[in-house]
Motif scaffolding. Structure first.
Motif, PDB file in Angstrom:
ATOM      1  N   ASN A 281      37.530  56.526  19.891  1.00  0.00           N
ATOM      2  CA  ASN A 281      37.394  57.035  18.536  1.00  0.00           C
ATOM      3  C   ASN A 281      38.745  57.479  17.994  1.00  0.00           C
TER       4      ASN A 281
ATOM      5  N   SER B  30      31.447  65.700  17.699  1.00  0.00           N
ATOM      6  CA  SER B  30      31.919  64.445  17.120  1.00  0.00           C
ATOM      7  C   SER B  30      31.885  63.317  18.151  1.00  0.00           C
TER       8      SER B  30
ATOM      9  N   GLY C 283      29.426  60.150  17.842  1.00  0.00           N
ATOM     10  CA  GLY C 283      30.108  58.863  17.881  1.00  0.00           C
ATOM     11  C   GLY C 283      29.502  57.930  18.922  1.00  0.00           C
TER      12      GLY C 283
END
Length: 219
Positions: A19, A173, A177
């Motif tokens: 990411n 996050s 993700g």
């Protein structure tokens, strides 16, 4: 570097490479050459630690080819060393910024710094001494001194601090993700045996880690 610290750093880097699309791409420029095999390996591990620090503390997608390439290309063989250096310079061209780490400039680092100057890349240093050394290269190459910055708020990047332990907890996050990646992969899957799917298994593991990290609601 202690083995458990190295494992923690590696695990963090594995997650960060999944990411990093929207992050500043930072090229780690740090010493590799050393007087002994032990010091050489320590420099490889230190380069990985610089990657980890730049990602975790500076919010950058950091890459250091010399942190891994010596496991595939022998630095003592001129042809393979040249290939590794060529790869590094090409990767530097695809980066947004050069981070000059450590407390000395090796021959390989000098080549990277000169290349960064030639392509007008931003260069970050982390001590006044390294800043002056890089500025000297810029002056000799008639480069732009405004592209060189010194930021002394990150002493770890000077190579003078111990490699910190990594808090190996999944973030919200990272968790979202991973779930998004799972959903995208599942849309292309033709199998009906989800319980045997490695992607499903990894998502379940992520759910377990998210519960341990306390980022899921009780509902």
């Amino acid at each position: 570097m202690e083995q458990n610290k190295m494992l923690e750093v590696e695990q963090f880097l594995e997650r960060q490479f999944m990411n990093q699309e929207q992050q500043v791409r930072a090229y780690i420029c740090s010493p590799l050459s050393a007087g002994s095999d032990k010091e050489f390996l320590e420099n490889m591990h230190r380069a990985r630690a610089y990657m980890h620090y730049a990602a975790k503390e500076m919010g950058m997608a950091a890459r250091a080819p010399h942190a891994y390439l010596p496991m595939m290309l022998c630095d003592r063989m001129p042809n393979e060393r040249a290939l590794a250096l060529q790869f590094g310079l090409r990767l530097l061209e695809e980066s947004d910024i050069l981070l000059v780490c450590g407390d000395r400039i090796s021959l390989g680092m000098q080549g990277e710094i000169l290349h960064a100057i030639s392509i007008k890349s931003s260069i970050y240093t982390f001590s006044h001494l390294m800043y002056l050394k890089v500025c000297e290269y810029v002056r000799k190459e008639n480069g732009n001194p405004e592209l060189v910055v010194v930021d002394e708020s990150h002493p770890f990047m000077t190579g003078k601090e111990e490699i910190p332990s990594v808090e190996n907890k999944i973030s919200i996050s990272e968790y979202t993700g991973l779930l998004d990646a799972r959903d995208r992969l599942c849309r292309f899957c033709q199998s009906e045996e989800c319980e045997k799917c490695q992607v499903t298994s990894l998502a379940d593991d992520a759910h377990f880690e998210a519960e341990k990290a306390g980022i899921l609601s009780d509902s």
